[in-house]
Scaffold this active site. Structure first.
Site, short mmCIF file in Angstrom:
data_model
loop_
_atom_site.label_atom_id
_atom_site.label_comp_id
_atom_site.label_asym_id
_atom_site.label_seq_id
_atom_site.Cartn_x
_atom_site.Cartn_y
_atom_site.Cartn_z
N MET A 1 -1.62 -12.00 11.32
CA MET A 1 -1.18 -12.21 12.71
C MET A 1 -1.59 -11.06 13.63
O MET A 1 -1.12 -10.95 14.76
CB MET A 1 0.34 -12.39 12.76
CG MET A 1 0.85 -13.57 11.95
SD MET A 1 0.12 -15.13 12.47
CE MET A 1 0.91 -15.35 14.06
N HIS A 2 -2.44 -10.15 13.14
CA HIS A 2 -2.86 -8.97 13.91
C HIS A 2 -4.21 -9.25 14.55
O HIS A 2 -5.19 -9.54 13.87
CB HIS A 2 -2.96 -7.78 12.95
CG HIS A 2 -3.09 -6.45 13.62
ND1 HIS A 2 -4.14 -6.11 14.45
CD2 HIS A 2 -2.28 -5.37 13.58
CE1 HIS A 2 -3.97 -4.87 14.87
NE2 HIS A 2 -2.85 -4.40 14.37
N GLU B 1 -1.77 -8.87 7.39
CA GLU B 1 -2.04 -8.67 8.82
C GLU B 1 -2.77 -9.85 9.45
O GLU B 1 -3.49 -9.69 10.44
CB GLU B 1 -2.76 -7.34 9.02
CG GLU B 1 -1.83 -6.19 8.65
CD GLU B 1 -2.44 -4.81 8.76
OE1 GLU B 1 -3.65 -4.69 9.03
OE2 GLU B 1 -1.68 -3.84 8.56
N ARG C 1 0.85 -1.20 0.00
CA ARG C 1 0.00 0.00 0.00
C ARG C 1 0.88 1.24 0.00
O ARG C 1 2.10 1.15 0.10
CB ARG C 1 -0.95 0.00 1.20
CG ARG C 1 -0.23 0.04 2.52
CD ARG C 1 -1.21 0.07 3.70
NE ARG C 1 -0.51 -0.16 4.96
CZ ARG C 1 -1.10 -0.25 6.13
NH1 ARG C 1 -2.40 -0.12 6.23
NH2 ARG C 1 -0.39 -0.46 7.22
N TRP D 1 3.46 -6.17 13.39
CA TRP D 1 4.50 -5.44 12.68
C TRP D 1 5.71 -5.03 13.51
O TRP D 1 6.69 -4.54 12.97
CB TRP D 1 3.91 -4.19 12.01
CG TRP D 1 3.02 -3.38 12.91
CD1 TRP D 1 1.66 -3.41 12.95
CD2 TRP D 1 3.42 -2.42 13.91
NE1 TRP D 1 1.17 -2.54 13.90
CE2 TRP D 1 2.22 -1.92 14.50
CE3 TRP D 1 4.64 -1.93 14.36
CZ2 TRP D 1 2.24 -0.96 15.51
CZ3 TRP D 1 4.65 -0.98 15.38
CH2 TRP D 1 3.46 -0.51 15.94
N ASN E 1 -5.03 7.30 4.43
CA ASN E 1 -4.74 6.53 5.65
C ASN E 1 -3.28 6.74 6.02
O ASN E 1 -2.39 6.43 5.23
CB ASN E 1 -4.98 5.04 5.43
CG ASN E 1 -4.87 4.25 6.72
OD1 ASN E 1 -5.80 4.25 7.54
ND2 ASN E 1 -3.74 3.59 6.94
N GLU E 2 -3.06 7.29 7.19
CA GLU E 2 -1.69 7.42 7.74
C GLU E 2 -0.69 7.95 6.71
O GLU E 2 0.22 7.24 6.28
CB GLU E 2 -1.21 6.09 8.31
CG GLU E 2 -1.92 5.69 9.58
CD GLU E 2 -1.29 4.48 10.28
OE1 GLU E 2 -0.54 3.73 9.63
OE2 GLU E 2 -1.56 4.29 11.48
N GLU F 1 -7.53 4.23 15.56
CA GLU F 1 -7.18 2.81 15.64
C GLU F 1 -6.55 2.56 17.00
O GLU F 1 -5.55 3.18 17.35
CB GLU F 1 -6.18 2.43 14.54
CG GLU F 1 -6.71 2.66 13.13
CD GLU F 1 -5.70 2.29 12.05
OE1 GLU F 1 -4.68 1.65 12.37
OE2 GLU F 1 -5.93 2.68 10.89
C1 GAL Z 1 -1.94 1.04 11.05
C2 GAL Z 1 -2.73 1.11 9.76
C3 GAL Z 1 -3.77 0.00 9.67
C4 GAL Z 1 -3.14 -1.31 10.07
C5 GAL Z 1 -2.59 -1.19 11.47
C6 GAL Z 1 -2.01 -2.47 12.00
O1 GAL Z 1 -0.70 1.65 10.88
O2 GAL Z 1 -3.40 2.34 9.62
O3 GAL Z 1 -4.29 -0.07 8.36
O4 GAL Z 1 -2.15 -1.63 9.15
O5 GAL Z 1 -1.58 -0.23 11.46
O6 GAL Z 1 -1.53 -2.30 13.30
#
Ligand code: GAL
Length: 633
Positions: free
Chosen positions: A365-366, A363, A105, A323, A143-144, A315
């Site tokens: 594992m998130h 993601e 992304r 990550w 986003n970010e 978030e």
């Molecule tokens: C943020 C991001 C999200 C997701 C998240 C995972 O940085 O905006 O889309 O990737 O981290 O922790």
């Protein structure tokens, strides 16, 4: 303003048969907000100019039918693959000159006009379609910005736009040559179109050139964001937010913030501690499953300033992330504690990321509030508790703090450009001061560098400001309270030269920085009263009153009236003493806190927030591990 809890949801990632039960469970949990859309460009526009809104209409309707308010994200962080066929040069280019590839992304260049045109089109389509939908109650741009180091791009598009930016700023090449000191290594230019980007030079580029590029790159983010907000505002009066990050300084968030209604940020306390917070190995272990006790609060206060009072957590970490170098499981209670800490600092909403853990892609594992099999994950019950507590608790007013700390993005670029010592970090210096203030139980307002009015504050800290803006200089001159300026304050002109007369050039404070030195991590400059300077030290001359000395009898802290200048980067012992003295002098009550316990006052409510993995007793009250308690008085 009613506070709310929410979640990030990706209807396009799930079978439609799940949507209705997902929405019903969100509502039952007590959530009021749901953010969607920000990565769904291929589903919205599968082919260039061919839109498919039917699925999004149904998703919004399904969520709205449960009373959920939607935050709709523009999908410009994830351009579809077909976009690259239209604009093969739209990718950002890294400092080694390599294009950054497709397959994750943020694969775009802020300066690419073709890409900007595509963004304008998709945002307009969304605004026209959804501005009248009552369930869409807020918007998010992109986003970010800056995530994955995406602000600085060394592309042809960036170079051409930079040359125009320079021509606007300097008007003539001669003026630019003079401002940058290009005579130094015969670096003079005779036309703006000769000026490249400051990468791939044989040795370091001229720091003035680098700083100009940093300012330009920040302006590109600001104008990219404004392109979207201008379009949205033609169609909707709903508030517009962007979700910023933790310890990301590559663009001036105050400048983007001026075009937005809400500053949101993404809080991953355990990921941050593992990945970016500077802490001792002992503290990294102690706070492993809780996060640093000041890092979130710092960003809450920063983004309250960026949002001019209106801010969210868009978030919120709900469990292990994927990550960071290591991804421990939060202690039971932390998903609740983090949310309450945000509300204590004035957040309007906290949204957990994400609803359900995805079994596929990057993601997998998130954690989410739900496991991949839709059973509740541990944070689910904690979110439910926060929702119940929020409903039961009357709103708390946000009041101006007594202490202010100035934060300036350009100073971070300045000291990255010319650190002079390998570990000199502007962010680190400011955050150290913030931590010191929090150890004393103080509430803090963070202020932008163009602040023009300091009245109402008893204590103002402004460490490391590379260039003090004229507005802040006037405010400091008029200010009657106690101020702590330095180290490394007002040390550069706007064009990144050393000012003459020498810094700090503060009205009424008779002193100059005659010499500076940076120090390796194991070297200390002891202070006569205890503690030491580390990393950075300045030798000052002048007639200002010396309040503290170094052990080698040079000034460590100088004063004229309420204005103080600190001549180095203090360790915690020195900082705690200096701040305590300043607070006493300013008649500011302090509340020294036990390790890991933090205090936050909002209106007439006092919150006590325990980041420790064990209970703590404070003023006769025991606060459990990973717990937050509050009382009114
Ligand atoms: C943020 C991001 C999200 C997701 C998240 C995972 O940085 O905006 O889309 O990737 O981290 O922790």
């Amino acid at each position: 303003m009613k506070r709310g809890l929410g979640v990030c949801y990706y209807p396009e990632q799930w079978d439609e048969s799940l949507w209705a039960s997902d929405a019903a469970r969100m509502a039952e949990l007590g959530l009021t907000w749901v953010r969607i859309g920000e990565f769904a460009w291929t589903r919205m526009e599968p082919q260039p100019g061919h839109y498919d809104w039917a699925w999004l209409d149904r998703a919004i309707e399904t969520l709205g039918a449960q009373g959920l308010k939607v935050v709709l994200g523009t999908p410009t962080a994830t351009p579809p693959r077909w976009m690259l066929d239209l604009y093969p040069d739209m990718l950002a280019v890294d400092a080694q000159g390599r294009p950054r590839g497709f397959g994750s992304r943020r694969h775009y260049d802020f300066s690419h006009q073709g890409y900007r045109g595509e963004c304008a089109k998709i945002v307009a389509q969304m605004a026209i379609r959804y501005s009248k939908t009552p369930h869409v109650c807020a918007w998010q741009t992109d986003n970010e910005y800056a995530c994955h180091n995406t602000v600085l791009s060394y592309s042809a598009a960036a170079r051409a736009t930079f040359q125009n930016w320079l021509a606007q700023r300097y008007q003539s090449v001669d003026a630019l040559n003079r401002a940058w000191g290009n005579v130094f290594w015969s670096m003079d230019y005779t036309a703006f179109d000769q000026i490249g980007l400051p990468n791939l030079t044989v040795t370091e580029a001229n720091p003035a050139h680098v700083m100009a590029f940093r300012r330009f790159a920040s302006d590109e983010v600001v104008s990219f964001n404004k392109l979207q907000t201008d379009i949205l505002r033609k169609h909707t009066a709903a508030p517009i937010a962007h979700n910023y990050m933790g310890q990301v300084t590559d663009f001036d968030h105050f400048a983007t913030g001026a075009d937005l209604d809400i500053a949101a940020w993404d809080a991953y306390p355990i990921g941050f501690l593992s990945d970016r917070v500077v802490a001792s190995p002992d503290d990294k272990r102690h706070f492993l499953r809780q996060g640093d006790p000041d890092f979130q609060a710092f960003h809450h206060d920063l983004y309250r300033a960026v949002g001019r009072g209106r801010w969210w957590v868009m978030e919120q970490q709900p469990g292990p992330v994927n990550w960071a170098p290591w991804n421990p499981d939060p202690l039971p209670g932390m998903a609740r504690l983090w949310a309450w800490e945000a509300f204590a600092h004035g957040a309007e909403a906290v949204c957990y990321f994400r609803w359900r853990q995805a079994p596929f892609a990057q993601e997998a594992m998130h954690a989410g509030l739900l496991r991949p099999d839709s059973a509740p994950a541990p944070a689910f019950a904690e979110a439910a508790q926060v929702a119940r507590e929020l409903a039961a608790m009357p709103d708390v007013a946000h009041t101006q703090a007594k202490v202010a700390l100035v934060f300036d993005y350009a100073s971070d670029w300045a000291w990255q450009t010319q650190p002079q010592g390998r570990d000199f970090s502007y962010f680190g210096l400011v955050f150290d001061m913030y931590r010191g203030l929090r150890r004393l139980g103080l509430d803090i307002d963070i202020l932008p560098p163009h602040t023009a009015d300091l009245s109402g504050y008893a204590l103002v800290l402004a460490p490391g400001l590379a260039t003090i803006t004229p507005a802040l200089m006037a405010a400091l001159t008029a200010y009657q309270g106690t101020a702590l300026i330095g180290p490394r304050a007002n040390a550069k002109t706007a064009e990144f030269a050393i000012p003459v007369p020498l810094p700090p050039n503060l009205p009424g404070l008779d002193c100059v920085v005659a010499r500076v030195e940076s120090l390796p991590p194991d070297v200390r400059v002891p202070l006569a009263n205890g503690g030491a300077f580390h990393r950075w030290r300045e030798k000052l001359e002048g007639a200002a009153e010396v309040v503290e000395h170094t052990a080698d009898s040079l000034p460590a802290l100088l004063r004229a009236g309420g204005a103080h200048y600190l001549c180095g980067w203090p360790d915690d012992t020195a900082l705690d003493r200096v701040l305590t003295q300043l607070c006493h002098g300013a008649d500011l009550p302090i509340h020294p806190m036990p390790k890991g316990l933090r205090r936050r006052r909002a209106g007439d409510v006092t919150f006590l927030i325990n980041y420790n993995p064990h209970p703590v007793t404070y003023e006769g009250q025991t606060i459990n591990a990973a717990d937050v308690v509050w009382s009114r008085a």
